[in-house]
Design an enzyme around this catalytic site. Structure first.
Site: not given
Length: 1112
Positions: A414, A416, A545, A568, A682-683
């Protein structure tokens, strides 16, 4: 030679296809799950068919049980598992044979005693594993968590285990969701609810959920909640975390439900004082529990090999017994013919009958050759794996996988909480040609590029702000304070920021520390303090965003009436939208490259000034686009694109996503040990790539193949043909399926198998694979694919509930005691405090464990064959009568007492090199991956060695006991038996000391093994020789790897969910005075239109919709 890494991206539609393959399709017939609010009696009476003619409740309770045993199931379940070992089955078979007096040649206790000892030891070990694992205590703690359940017309505090389907539960801020619930109302405007899903998908950024307008308006008190009698009809319980389909029927109207209305079990309520929900799925029916999988019984490679060897030995013993039985029959016939005067003794038998009895007699007599195995280890005592900061030692939660640690080929990790700490810190920035932060590379950078010496390069950022003589720096900090979606809350005299992502929070906190403080916001304004001066800006528009735009903007009017756009985003999208190349743009781009060296996450900041006429024209078209019924999103994107042009670059921010200590060094050592590391997260893709470079999983000499670059040209595809031959991969699933169909492959299962094989062949040929946006179940399925097609030993490591299924599926599961709870630790085989301890777990304890168990097995087989094969040679001199040579208790205690010490000493204490040298020479680890120390060839050599020793022991004793004349001659049977037994014991016990390090019997992992004719590869042998003879290092050696990537632009730091800007501009996420705390659950707010969340599933491997991800 260029290494390959695959990077791909899948759209939300592909992701939904992936999940749909594994679960029943959503069709009208599948919507059979009905939930009636406040009606427990209705749900309790419904039942569904179970096994055979039994039935069980249709709706599960909310109590969970993850422990393996309880008081009732321990004995039968443990015996069932133990008799999966072929050796135990064989022992029971022989013990049953011993109950027949006609064929029994050994006392009943000869095998029953050692088998009972073995079963007892293993049962106690398994029981301790289950108790020490803490699963029972964890289950009790989880089931006893408090929550408020509506009972009658008021809420009462009860336990999680008391929650039932159809109950209405009230949650408070920072509490965990006890079951999958339909959000009915909350204390936030428009019944918004913010949740953190780190235990589910590993993401710590906030996500929002919103109740239906009808429930938000009508369910405003406890009385109205008690009177609520709505009925939810939805899909059956499934593992699809990101989708939900159903309807709510109430007061004659039907309302559609989707995933944005559902709170999943395990989510944590954030930034929301209270909310109420209707329980839809409870306990093991909840989506997170459906993703956790079942506890699997794990067997090591050596265990599986031992099962095969037991079968081989059993067949050899049967063949030997058959030959001896035939010889017994012939010998009996010859004896009866030669000694006819003894015919009365053989009146009731025949040679054939005697041969039959002898066959079973020899089967019993030779049964003690089957080995009994038990190992142990000392991982818990290793102080080098003790994390003093949190007082967490390493913990071996399984006592049967130690040797498997020395054979790992693939690690699935994983991201995170496992590789990173998920802590964002503002490290550096570049503004107007000046870099603020650490300047270790500044001198070399300036000299290389011939830049002029800037006056402010040695001045700290805080001092530069206080001087207030740089207008670009003021605009830079003003942008940080204005352009975001952060919410602020006053707690006493302090401002508490509540951000949708840790990236945004780090930027706003950095601006606050420099004097630009974000104070408050309303639907159309935002107030900040600039060096103590309060200023309010009118918010004219927020350009939201998303992962396609990779930027966000805010259009404001300052107190002087000037209209400015602040933007940004990623450097790739900002730099191409600049008005022109400014005087400092080249310097800023080089600064971006240097930030990339340190693998910092960057954002480019830009702005521009608008005239009133330009704004009026754009605003008019923006209002028209907002009310379009068709093509609204496309038109808004076009307007946003038009507005975000001709920007002026202000500067660059650099944020560090902090890695755990020692992660790059650990991955480098694992690579040197021929272990491949895959990251399953999962990111999103950009974040995963950035962390990949930071932890040295990715490097600049690797060829990064993104999903868009993956192609496959039409050609014949056969099962032996892999897509690796030309370096090409599949462009899309349809082409492959079409080709397979054209070449006679019409069976869906065969098609799926070919696609699986193609994927695994491609992915395993790469140096690194990163899979993004994967669900917990997809993590487990990827691990299962590698196990299935590569027959490789896999290890999974994670720290959250979203990693549990992966940990259970892998051959070895490692849990990190991180910030996301203890679910992963409770289901793991080994528990560590930090990822860096993995290097010692594998390269030291794993390799030692494999070495010890291999030597244990070789020595065990040797001593067993050397001591007990004499029974066969004795048969040639006892008329093949199956008469035992040794006394019964000697046979019973031979393995468990007489020869136990030397074999256990080898199995527990053997070390070829020290721990320091094991880490200095990680290449030694490949011995276990290649099964160098124990295989069928080494077993055959050990067998021959044992047989030769038994022949020597028996026939030398026989020669010494030949008949001699004299009264002092000793030639009786018992004396001969004791002499042979003593000779065999001395051969076993003295073999090690005589040969120095057991080489003659067991071989040595550090040297060539001439006894077996088997040698390690030359290069590996040289490393072994060097490791053995090099002086002992004075300190623990590790590879020190600098953080850096010199040829890659850093990815952007922006990770929150799309849709927050819309919530702010519509005022649906903003509290008005007096609504921060509600009385008696009264809520008043406006309705929010459903904001579509554009999920993206990314697999850094190839562009498949993965038809092989089927429901197990």
């Amino acid at each position: 030679m260029i290494s390959h890494v695959f990077i791909g991206e899948e759209s939300s539609s592909v992701r939904m296809q992936t999940e749909a393959v594994r679960e029943p399709q959503s069709n009208p017939e599948a919507f059979t799950w009905e939930v009636q609010a406040n009606n427990r009696a209705h749900h309790e009476q419904l039942r569904k068919k179970s096994a055979f003619c039994f039935s069980k409740k249709k709706y599960a309770g909310n109590a969970i049980k993850t422990a393996k045993y309880n008081v009732l199931t321990f004995l039968p379940l443990n015996l069932y598992e133990q008799f999966h070992r072929m050796a135990n089955v064989y022992f029971v078979f022989v013990i049953l044979l011993q109950t027949f007096p006609e064929i029994s040649t050994l006392p009943w206790y000869t095998l029953l005693f050692p088998l009972s000892c073995l079963l007892t030891i293993r049962a106690l070990r398994d029981l301790m594993d289950d108790i020490v694992s803490g699963r029972h205590q964890s289950d009790r703690n989880i089931n006893s968590r408090p929550c408020e359940i509506l009972s009658g017309e008021s809420f009462r505090w009860q336990k999680w285990r008391d929650v039932c389907v159809g109950d209405i539960v009230r949650l408070h801020k920072d509490s965990l969701v006890p079951a999958d619930m339909l959000l009915l109302c909350s204390s936030e405007p428009s019944s918004l609810c913010y949740v953190e899903t780190s235990d589910i998908d590993g993401e710590t950024n906030l996500k929002f959920r919103q109740a239906l307008l009808v429930t938000h308006q009508e369910l405003t008190s406890e009385e109205s909640l008690a009177a609520f009698d709505g009925r939810v009809t939805c899909e059956e319980p499934n593992s699809r975390l990101h989708s939900f389909t159903g309807v709510l029927q109430w007061r004659g109207e039907t309302h559609a439900l989707d995933g944005e209305r559902i709170l999943l079990r395990g989510c944590k309520l954030r930034n929301t004082e209270t909310c109420c929900g209707l329980v839809i799925y409870a306990g093991f029916d909840s989506k997170i529990m459906r993703n956790c999988g079942k506890i699997k019984r794990k067997k090591t490679k050596l265990d599986r090999m031992m099962d095969h060897l037991v079968v081989i030995i059993f067949l050899v013993l049967l063949a030997t017994s058959l030959c001896l039985a035939i010889a017994s029959g012939f010998w009996a016939k010859m004896f009866q013919e030669k000694h006819s005067y003894l015919a009365a003794l053989y009146k009731h038998t025949t040679p054939a009958k005697q041969a039959f009895f002898s066959f079973w007699g020899f089967t019993i007599l030779l049964s003690v050759i089957i080995p009994i195995l038990h190992t142990h280890f000392f991982i818990n005592w290793d102080l080098e794996m003790y994390y003093a900061v949190k007082d967490i030692p390493a913990k071996a939660r399984s006592t049967s996988l130690n040797d498997q640690l020395g054979q790992v080929e693939y690690i699935f990790s994983d991201k995170t909480g496992t590789l990173t700490q998920n802590i964002m810190s503002f490290k550096k920035c570049c503004v107007n040609g000046t870099i603020y932060g650490n300047f270790w590379w500044w001198q070399g950078f300036r000299s290389c590029h011939g830049e002029k010496m800037l006056d402010s390069n040695n001045v700290g950022l805080r001092e530069a702000v206080q001087q207030n003589n740089d207008p670009v720096l003021r605009e830079f900090l003003r942008l940080l304070a204005l352009c975001h979606t952060v919410m602020v809350e006053e707690r006493g005299d302090q401002l508490v920021y509540q951000a949708a992502s840790p990236d945004e929070e780090a930027l706003v906190l950095a601006a606050r520390s420099l004097g630009y403080v974000f104070l408050s916001r309303t639907q159309d304004s935002i107030t900040i303090s600039e060096m103590g001066v309060k200023r309010t800006f009118q918010v004219l528009a927020m350009l939201d965003f998303n992962s396609d735009r990779k930027r966000m903007s805010v259009l404001v009017r300052d107190p002087q009436g000037t209209i400015r756009l602040y933007t940004k985003g990623a450097d790739t999208v900002i730099l191409e939208r600049l008005r022109g190349r400014g005087p400092n743009q080249d310097f800023t781009e080089r600064a971006l490259d240097h930030f990339a060296e340190e693998t910092l996450r960057t954002l480019c900041l830009a702005s521009k000034e608008l005239s009133e006429a330009e704004y009026d024209e754009w605003s008019r078209r923006h209002r028209v686009a907002n009310i379009l019924l068709q093509g609204r999103a496309c038109e808004l994107d076009r307007l946003y694109e038009e507005m975000e042009q001709d920007l002026e670059l202000l500067g660059v921010t650099a944020i560090e996503d902090k890695l755990q200590e020692g992660v790059p060094e650990t991955i480098q050592l694992l690579k040197l040990g021929n272990i491949k590391v895959w990251v399953l997260t999962g990111d999103k893709q950009e974040t995963a790539m950035n962390v990949g470079y930071a932890c040295k999983l990715l490097s600049d000499d690797m060829e990064i193949l993104e999903e868009k670059e993956v192609r496959f040209q039409p050609r014949v595809l056969s099962p032996k043909d892999t897509i690796l031959q030309t370096g090409e991969v599949l462009q899309k699933k349809g082409q492959l399926w079409q080709q397979l169909a054209c070449h006679g492959t019409t069976d869906p299962q065969e098609q799926g198998s070919l696609v699986e094989k193609a994927f695994v062949d491609l992915a395993t040929s790469c140096q690194a694979v990163i899979c993004c946006r994967v669900t917990p179940k997809q993590k487990a399925l990827i691990v299962q694919l590698v196990k299935k097609h590569k027959k490789a030993t896999t290890l999974a490591i994670g720290d959250g509930a979203n990693d549990v299924n992966m940990i259970k599926t892998a051959d070895i599961g490692v849990g990190i005691s991180g910030l996301e709870g203890v679910q992963a630790v409770q289901c793991s085989d080994y528990a560590l405090a930090q990822f860096c301890y993995l290097q010692r777990l594998l390269l030291v304890h794993g390799r030692w464990g494999y070495l010890r168990i291999c030597k244990f097995l070789r020595y065990f087989f040797y001593k067993t064959f050397a001591g007990l094969m004499t029974q066969i040679w004795f048969a040639f001199h006892s008329g093949f009568t199956a008469q035992p040579l040794y006394e019964g208790w000697f046979l019973a205690l031979y393995n468990v007492f007489y020869t136990a010490y030397p074999v256990l000493s080898v199995g527990l204490l053997e070390q070829d090199v020290s721990a320091k040298k094991s880490l200095r020479f990680p290449e030694l680890y490949t011995i276990g991956q290649q099964d160098e120390l124990f295989n069928y060839r080494i077993f055959s050599v050990t067998l021959l060695h044992g047989v030769s020793t038994s022949l020597t022991s028996f026939y030398i004793a026989l020669w010494a006991f030949e008949d001699h004349v004299g009264s002092r001659t000793v030639g009786d049977y018992e004396s001969f038996s004791v002499t042979v037994a003593t000779s065999a014991l001395l051969s076993d016990l003295l073999q090690g000391p005589v040969s120095g390090t057991w080489k003659g019997v067991t071989g040595d992992g550090m040297d060539a093994i001439p006894q077996g004719g088997h040698q390690t590869p030359v290069s590996l042998q040289n490393i072994c020789w060097k490791a053995r003879r090099e002086p002992e290092p004075s300190v623990e050696l590790r590879t020190h790897v600098p953080r850096g990537s010199f040829h890659r632009r850093s990815s952007y730091a922006f990770s929150h969910q799309e849709g927050y800007a819309g919530l702010i501009t519509r005022g649906e996420s903003l509290r008005t005075k007096g609504t921060h705390s509600t009385t008696k659950g009264t809520h008043r707010w406006k309705r929010k239109d459903k904001t579509k969340q554009n999920h993206r599933w990314i697999c850094l491997s190839l562009r498949f919709s993965f038809p092989f991800f089927k429901k197990p």
